[in-house]
Each structure stands twice: as C-alpha cells, then as structure tokens.
Design a protein around this motif. Structure first.
Motif, PDB file in Angstrom:
ATOM      1  N   ALA A  54       0.807  -1.223   0.000  1.00 24.90           N
ATOM      2  CA  ALA A  54       0.000   0.000   0.000  1.00 24.90           C
ATOM      3  C   ALA A  54       0.841   1.273   0.000  1.00 24.90           C
ATOM      4  N   LEU A  55       2.142   1.146   0.227  1.00 26.62           N
ATOM      5  CA  LEU A  55       3.004   2.323   0.245  1.00 26.62           C
ATOM      6  C   LEU A  55       3.285   2.797  -1.181  1.00 26.62           C
ATOM      7  N   PRO A  56       3.208   4.092  -1.425  1.00 28.01           N
ATOM      8  CA  PRO A  56       3.562   4.598  -2.753  1.00 28.01           C
ATOM      9  C   PRO A  56       5.051   4.368  -3.016  1.00 28.01           C
ATOM     10  N   ARG A  57       5.355   3.859  -4.196  1.00 26.18           N
ATOM     11  CA  ARG A  57       6.730   3.556  -4.579  1.00 26.18           C
ATOM     12  C   ARG A  57       7.066   4.231  -5.893  1.00 26.18           C
ATOM     13  N   GLU A  58       8.357   4.406  -6.117  1.00 24.93           N
ATOM     14  CA  GLU A  58       8.812   5.002  -7.373  1.00 24.93           C
ATOM     15  C   GLU A  58       9.869   4.093  -7.982  1.00 24.93           C
ATOM     16  N   ILE A  59       9.890   4.037  -9.303  1.00 27.57           N
ATOM     17  CA  ILE A  59      10.883   3.255 -10.025  1.00 27.57           C
ATOM     18  C   ILE A  59      11.463   4.133 -11.137  1.00 27.57           C
ATOM     19  N   ARG A  60      12.772   3.999 -11.346  1.00 30.21           N
ATOM     20  CA  ARG A  60      13.429   4.753 -12.414  1.00 30.21           C
ATOM     21  C   ARG A  60      14.306   3.777 -13.198  1.00 30.21           C
ATOM     22  N   ILE A  61      14.188   3.831 -14.502  1.00 27.25           N
ATOM     23  CA  ILE A  61      14.965   2.954 -15.377  1.00 27.25           C
ATOM     24  C   ILE A  61      15.654   3.837 -16.405  1.00 27.25           C
ATOM     25  N   ARG A  62      16.938   3.597 -16.610  1.00 26.42           N
ATOM     26  CA  ARG A  62      17.670   4.424 -17.563  1.00 26.42           C
ATOM     27  C   ARG A  62      18.595   3.568 -18.427  1.00 26.42           C
ATOM     28  N   VAL A  63      18.869   4.063 -19.612  1.00 21.46           N
ATOM     29  CA  VAL A  63      19.813   3.444 -20.536  1.00 21.46           C
ATOM     30  C   VAL A  63      21.036   4.342 -20.569  1.00 21.46           C
ATOM     31  N   GLU A  64      22.218   3.734 -20.365  1.00 28.03           N
ATOM     32  CA  GLU A  64      23.463   4.495 -20.325  1.00 28.03           C
ATOM     33  C   GLU A  64      24.493   3.875 -21.253  1.00 28.03           C
ATOM     34  N   ASP A  65      25.416   4.711 -21.720  1.00 26.13           N
ATOM     35  CA  ASP A  65      26.556   4.170 -22.462  1.00 26.13           C
ATOM     36  C   ASP A  65      27.643   3.787 -21.463  1.00 26.13           C
ATOM     37  N   SER A  66      28.773   3.323 -21.940  1.00 28.81           N
ATOM     38  CA  SER A  66      29.839   2.834 -21.054  1.00 28.81           C
ATOM     39  C   SER A  66      30.456   3.931 -20.191  1.00 28.81           C
ATOM     40  N   ASP A  67      30.262   5.187 -20.568  1.00 34.78           N
ATOM     41  CA  ASP A  67      30.772   6.310 -19.780  1.00 34.78           C
ATOM     42  C   ASP A  67      29.737   6.853 -18.793  1.00 34.78           C
ATOM     43  N   GLY A  68      28.562   6.230 -18.746  1.00 33.23           N
ATOM     44  CA  GLY A  68      27.511   6.681 -17.837  1.00 33.23           C
ATOM     45  C   GLY A  68      26.613   7.767 -18.409  1.00 33.23           C
ATOM     46  N   LYS A  69      26.790   8.117 -19.682  1.00 34.90           N
ATOM     47  CA  LYS A  69      25.935   9.129 -20.302  1.00 34.90           C
ATOM     48  C   LYS A  69      24.545   8.526 -20.503  1.00 34.90           C
ATOM     49  N   ARG A  70      23.525   9.248 -20.058  1.00 33.35           N
ATOM     50  CA  ARG A  70      22.147   8.771 -20.172  1.00 33.35           C
ATOM     51  C   ARG A  70      21.622   8.973 -21.583  1.00 33.35           C
ATOM     52  N   LEU A  71      21.132   7.892 -22.151  1.00 31.76           N
ATOM     53  CA  LEU A  71      20.534   7.948 -23.480  1.00 31.76           C
ATOM     54  C   LEU A  71      19.017   8.020 -23.393  1.00 31.76           C
ATOM     55  N   ALA A  72      18.460   7.464 -22.319  1.00 28.93           N
ATOM     56  CA  ALA A  72      17.008   7.472 -22.120  1.00 28.93           C
ATOM     57  C   ALA A  72      16.718   7.208 -20.653  1.00 28.93           C
ATOM     58  N   GLU A  73      15.560   7.670 -20.222  1.00 25.67           N
ATOM     59  CA  GLU A  73      15.142   7.420 -18.844  1.00 25.67           C
ATOM     60  C   GLU A  73      13.628   7.317 -18.808  1.00 25.67           C
ATOM     61  N   SER A  74      13.152   6.402 -17.996  1.00 23.10           N
ATOM     62  CA  SER A  74      11.723   6.222 -17.788  1.00 23.10           C
ATOM     63  C   SER A  74      11.499   6.098 -16.290  1.00 23.10           C
ATOM     64  N   SER A  75      10.513   6.791 -15.771  1.00 24.99           N
ATOM     65  CA  SER A  75      10.237   6.687 -14.337  1.00 24.99           C
ATOM     66  C   SER A  75       8.740   6.757 -14.108  1.00 24.99           C
ATOM     67  N   GLY A  76       8.355   6.259 -12.960  1.00 23.84           N
ATOM     68  CA  GLY A  76       6.946   6.285 -12.624  1.00 23.84           C
ATOM     69  C   GLY A  76       6.730   5.803 -11.207  1.00 23.84           C
ATOM     70  N   GLY A  77       5.517   5.920 -10.768  1.00 24.55           N
ATOM     71  CA  GLY A  77       5.153   5.482  -9.435  1.00 24.55           C
ATOM     72  C   GLY A  77       4.210   4.294  -9.502  1.00 24.55           C
ATOM     73  N   PHE A  78       4.199   3.527  -8.424  1.00 29.89           N
ATOM     74  CA  PHE A  78       3.236   2.440  -8.333  1.00 29.89           C
ATOM     75  C   PHE A  78       2.847   2.225  -6.883  1.00 29.89           C
ATOM     76  N   GLN A  79       1.641   1.724  -6.715  1.00 31.77           N
ATOM     77  CA  GLN A  79       1.082   1.413  -5.413  1.00 31.77           C
ATOM     78  C   GLN A  79       0.056   0.323  -5.656  1.00 31.77           C
ATOM     79  N   VAL A  80      -0.006  -0.648  -4.760  1.00 36.18           N
ATOM     80  CA  VAL A  80      -0.870  -1.803  -4.976  1.00 36.18           C
ATOM     81  C   VAL A  80      -1.981  -1.815  -3.941  1.00 36.18           C
ATOM     82  N   ASP A  81      -3.198  -1.991  -4.418  1.00 34.35           N
ATOM     83  CA  ASP A  81      -4.343  -2.180  -3.541  1.00 34.35           C
ATOM     84  C   ASP A  81      -4.546  -3.690  -3.410  1.00 34.35           C
ATOM     85  N   VAL A  82      -4.223  -4.228  -2.244  1.00 36.66           N
ATOM     86  CA  VAL A  82      -4.308  -5.669  -2.042  1.00 36.66           C
ATOM     87  C   VAL A  82      -5.724  -6.033  -1.628  1.00 36.66           C
TER      88      VAL A  82
END
Length: 141
Positions: A54-82
């Motif tokens: 029930a706790l609000p959570r956040e997730i972040r996913i990113r694509v990086e090159d070998s030097d750590g440069k970000r090519l893309a990022e996706s983020s969002g929140g999720f919460q589950v009603d059990v």
C-alpha cells in the motif's frame, strides 16, 4: 521488495498481471550502421510484500553508455491495492512491468547498460549490460 525478473528482450507485454516475454536474455545487438535503434524492451517482475504494497513507490529505469551518459530514462510510481479475498495471508505480490526502449538511439557500437532503480535506500540498483556491434562481429562469435 525485490526484483525477481529483469531481462532485455525482443518483446514484453503485461496483460491481467501476467508478463509475456519473447526472446529474453539479450546481451548482444547487431546493427549494420550507427546511430541505430536499440530495438529492445525490458521485462521486469518486482516482488512486493503485503505490508509494503500500500506504500507509494517510485521506479526509475535508464539506458546508459559505457561512460555513464544517459541515453534514455523512464520513471513512474506504483502502489498496490491488495484485495482481502483471493490472497493467502502474507502472500507476496508479483508486479510485472514491460518497458519499451526499442526506439532509443544507440550512437555507436560499444557497451551499454539498462539500470533499474527501485528508489529505495536498502535496495541496490540492478544493471543489465549489453554490447552493440556490427553483424560481421556476430559471425566471429
């Protein structure tokens, strides 16, 4: 909370809390020229304890090159009603995700990684590494 499944794949889809995955476990992509589309999706399953659901959570996913440069990022929140019915006491919940990175542009051949961050202090980021190369390299492997 923990990541149970994380795989780069050709295709992933979530339907009715079920994750469908095609060609998972990709570690190499072959493109005739660069820049080129990444052409991959991320299949992900996160295990959540009922007490955390029930706790609000956040997730972040990113694509990086070998030097750590970000090519893309996706983020969002999720919460589950059990729902009280249909689950055993203490049963963990499995939350599937399918994230589309097929259109992300890879600037050159080389090493890349997809980072999954559950944005929680006690959980480390997970990294899925892959190499982008030319089709002629595939024949040598």
């Amino acid at each position: 909370m923990k990541i149970c499944v994380a795989a780069l794949c050709d295709f992933a889809q979530v339907r009715e809390c079920l994750l469908t995955v095609a060609s998972a476990g990709i570690t190499r992509v072959w493109r005739p020229q660069y820049p080129a589309p990444m052409g991959l999706m991320l299949a992900l399953v996160i295990e959540v304890a009922p007490a955390e659901a029930a706790l609000p959570r956040e997730i972040r996913i990113r694509v990086e090159d070998s030097d750590g440069k970000r090519l893309a990022e996706s983020s969002g929140g999720f919460q589950v009603d059990v729902p009280p019915e249909g689950n055993d006491p203490g049963e963990v919940l499995m939350l599937p995700f399918a994230i589309d990175f097929r259109g992300v542009e890879l600037p050159a051949a080389g090493r890349y990684q997809v980072i999954v961050d559950l944005m929680t202090e006690d959980i480390e980021e997970s990294a899925l590494a892959f190499r982008a190369g030319f089709p002629s390299e595939a024949a040598r492997q």
